[in-house]
Design a protein around this motif. Structure first.
Motif, mmCIF file in Angstrom:
data_model
loop_
_atom_site.group_PDB
_atom_site.id
_atom_site.type_symbol
_atom_site.label_atom_id
_atom_site.label_comp_id
_atom_site.label_asym_id
_atom_site.label_seq_id
_atom_site.Cartn_x
_atom_site.Cartn_y
_atom_site.Cartn_z
ATOM 1 N N ASP A 30 43.970 28.734 -28.051
ATOM 2 C CA ASP A 30 45.394 28.531 -28.306
ATOM 3 C C ASP A 30 45.870 29.394 -29.478
ATOM 4 O O ASP A 30 46.954 29.975 -29.433
ATOM 5 N N SER A 32 44.666 32.251 -30.446
ATOM 6 C CA SER A 32 44.759 33.626 -29.964
ATOM 7 C C SER A 32 46.044 33.843 -29.162
ATOM 8 O O SER A 32 46.748 34.835 -29.351
ATOM 9 N N ASN A 33 46.354 32.893 -28.276
ATOM 10 C CA ASN A 33 47.595 32.994 -27.497
ATOM 11 C C ASN A 33 48.809 33.057 -28.416
ATOM 12 O O ASN A 33 49.735 33.841 -28.181
ATOM 13 N N GLU A 34 48.796 32.248 -29.445
ATOM 14 C CA GLU A 34 49.916 32.215 -30.392
ATOM 15 C C GLU A 34 50.069 33.568 -31.089
ATOM 16 O O GLU A 34 51.176 34.080 -31.244
ATOM 17 N N ILE A 55 54.837 27.441 -29.022
ATOM 18 C CA ILE A 55 54.560 28.315 -27.878
ATOM 19 C C ILE A 55 55.621 28.196 -26.778
ATOM 20 O O ILE A 55 56.087 29.217 -26.284
ATOM 21 N N GLU A 70 50.233 34.711 -17.683
ATOM 22 C CA GLU A 70 49.613 33.382 -17.695
ATOM 23 C C GLU A 70 50.487 32.337 -18.387
ATOM 24 O O GLU A 70 49.984 31.475 -19.109
ATOM 25 N N VAL A 74 49.063 29.339 -20.613
ATOM 26 C CA VAL A 74 49.260 29.318 -22.060
ATOM 27 C C VAL A 74 49.870 27.977 -22.479
ATOM 28 O O VAL A 74 49.441 27.363 -23.453
ATOM 29 N N THR A 77 47.219 25.285 -22.163
ATOM 30 C CA THR A 77 46.268 25.369 -23.268
ATOM 31 C C THR A 77 46.858 24.731 -24.514
ATOM 32 O O THR A 77 46.168 24.008 -25.244
ATOM 33 N N ARG A 78 48.150 24.951 -24.768
ATOM 34 C CA ARG A 78 48.805 24.334 -25.924
ATOM 35 C C ARG A 78 48.791 22.809 -25.786
ATOM 36 O O ARG A 78 48.520 22.087 -26.752
ATOM 37 N N ALA A 103 43.098 32.870 -22.428
ATOM 38 C CA ALA A 103 43.327 33.608 -23.675
ATOM 39 C C ALA A 103 42.811 35.045 -23.561
ATOM 40 O O ALA A 103 43.464 35.979 -24.042
ATOM 41 N N VAL A 106 45.323 36.968 -21.436
ATOM 42 C CA VAL A 106 46.552 37.232 -22.195
ATOM 43 C C VAL A 106 46.319 38.376 -23.178
ATOM 44 O O VAL A 106 47.158 39.278 -23.305
#
Length: 113
Positions: A30, A32-34, A55, A70, A74, A77-78, A103, A106
């Motif tokens: 999460d 990393s996605n952020e 997010i 994704e 994403v 995942t959050r 992740a 992304v």
């Protein structure tokens, strides 16, 4: 982006058979996605307080003119991460592995742009 890459490399070494390492893996996925979404916003010229939004709000801002890779994954995942940090939920092995794969996807998407 190097930070996101390093975070995912570390998270990928975690043992998803262990309850607590699964929890950490999801939190790091999460994170990393952020980082990726924040960088994508900066690239789109978005500045200031919106960079600190959650997010879902970041995705809404980017959706206005840009595809978000994704997107549902994403967001999921959050939600999984929120369950971990707010309720102490323990994700199952499949959920942790999926969060890491999302992740990675992304991050690859962002780096190829």
């Amino acid at each position: 982006m190097l930070r996101a890459k390093n975070i995912l490399e570390f998270a990928s070494k975690l043992n998803v058979d262990d309850d607590y390492e699964r929890m950490v893996a999801v939190i790091l996925a999460d994170t990393s996605n952020e980082i990726v979404l924040r960088e994508e916003m900066k690239a789109a010229g978005i500045e200031g307080p919106p960079l600190d939004e959650g997010i879902p709000e970041k995705i809404k801002r980017l959706d206005k003119g840009k595809f978000v890779c994704e997107e549902d994954g994403v967001k999921n995942t959050r939600e999984l991460r929120n369950g971990i940090v707010h309720r102490g939920d323990i994700p199952d092995k499949t959920q942790a592995a999926k969060a890491l794969e999302i992740a990675k996807t992304v991050l690859r998407w962002y780096l190829k742009e």
